[in-house]
Scaffold this active site. Structure first.
Site, PDB file in Angstrom:
ATOM      1  N   LYS A  59       0.848  -1.194   0.000  1.00 21.12           N
ATOM      2  CA  LYS A  59       0.000   0.000   0.000  1.00 21.12           C
ATOM      3  C   LYS A  59       0.883   1.243   0.000  1.00 21.12           C
ATOM      4  O   LYS A  59       1.884   1.299   0.714  1.00 21.12           O
ATOM      5  CB  LYS A  59      -0.887  -0.017   1.239  1.00 21.12           C
ATOM      6  N   ASP A 119      -5.203  -0.020   8.463  1.00 23.52           N
ATOM      7  CA  ASP A 119      -4.928  -0.165   7.030  1.00 23.52           C
ATOM      8  C   ASP A 119      -5.492  -1.447   6.438  1.00 23.52           C
ATOM      9  O   ASP A 119      -5.430  -1.646   5.215  1.00 23.52           O
ATOM     10  CB  ASP A 119      -3.412  -0.143   6.778  1.00 23.52           C
TER      11      ASP A 119
END
Length: 305
Positions: free
Chosen positions: A23, A150
């Site tokens: 990410k 996340d």
């Protein structure tokens, strides 16, 4: 390494495999710290073409084995987010079929690119597939949120605007962008970076008023230049405190900016930084130069999307 109390998959079930893509926070605003201690964020998130790989194989009990070039960085297996996510989902879905997870670890840890979160998200996708559970099932969504901020965005693993404490996701039609990721092989603890930001519970971050209005992001199919014009106006609020903790992050950014990058910024809470280039050839040349000059750094040339 063995965690008991979970239901096994049947021996006839095939092994399943998922990639856990890195990410990258293209922008990251910290809007404030809530009274519960969590931080409200606004972030444009993309995903890279570098990844860990996670496999789920039928077994009598839930367990995890890590291997690969970064396995030694994973710490205690019992504390791994893959097992945490699996336990949380098992608590919400009766008789959840699990098994042995095997993690081929390539992404650096504590690096601001969600390696552990991506691994946990891959575990949830594998468990969903093994149990016939929809990926948007509220029980899976809750398990993802409780595993880590996340993890919900990593379950989706596609470009989006992430807000709240990570639970609100708005898909974006981000084009493929040639990029270089660099980590100086220095771990940075997220809690230390947020502590260095210095917000108290219930306190808003200075400058919050300029992100209250939703940005009109380009439509799917818009050229990369349109995206870069808006992304260049963004910031990562954690960049300055992270550099105070680890000044080498500033060195990485300076090195990336000296290669002709269109945009260079730190991802997440660091220490990984990214740079976006006009084309893949420019990105590859920059990566090769940085690797030559800094062989101890982790460098990846690829594409964000």
């Amino acid at each position: 390494m063995i965690v008991t109390g979970a239901t096994s998959m049947t021996s006839a079930a095939p092994a399943l495999s998922e990639t856990a893509r890195a990410k990258v926070n293209l922008t990251l605003r910290v809007l404030g710290q809530r009274v519960d201690g969590f931080h409200d964020l606004e972030s444009v998130v993309a995903f890279a073409d570098c990844a860990d790989r996670l496999t789920l194989t039928p077994a009598a009990n839930l367990s995890l084995a890590a291997y690969g070039p970064r396995a030694h960085e994973c710490g205690e297996v019992a504390d791994n987010l893959v097992l945490k996510a699996a336990r949380l989902l098992s608590e919400r879905i009766a008789n959840l079929k699990t098994g042995v997870f095997a993690l081929d670890k390539h992404l650096p840890v504590a690096a601001g690119i969600g390696g552990g979160s991506a691994d946990a998200a891959a575990a949830l996708r594998l468990l969903a597939e093994a149990n016939g559970v929809a990926i948007d099932d509220p029980r899976l969504t809750e398990a993802a949120r409780l595993t880590g901020a996340d993890v919900p965005v990593c379950v989706r693993s596609e470009a989006c605007v992430m807000t709240g404490v990570g639970e609100s996701l708005q898909p974006l039609g981000l084009p493929a962008m040639p990029a270089v990721l660099v980590n100086p092989r220095i771990a940075v603890a997220t809690k230390d970076v947020f502590a260095a930001l210095g917000l108290r519970k219930g306190e808003l971050h200075a400058g919050v008023s300029d992100v209250i209005e939703a940005i009109a992001w380009p439509k799917a199919g818009a050229p990369m230049d349109d995206w870069l014009a808006l992304l260049a106006d963004g910031v990562n609020d954690l960049e300055a405190p992270a550099i105070r903790i680890q000044p080498v992050i500033g060195e990485v950014l300076a090195r990336l900016r000296a290669t002709g990058a269109r945009l260079a910024r730190m991802s997440g809470s660091g220490a990984t930084c990214f740079a976006i280039f006009s084309n893949e050839a420019d990105a590859l040349r920059a990566a090769q130069t940085i690797e030559r000059d800094h062989p101890q750094w982790w460098v990846h040339a690829g594409v964000l999307s």
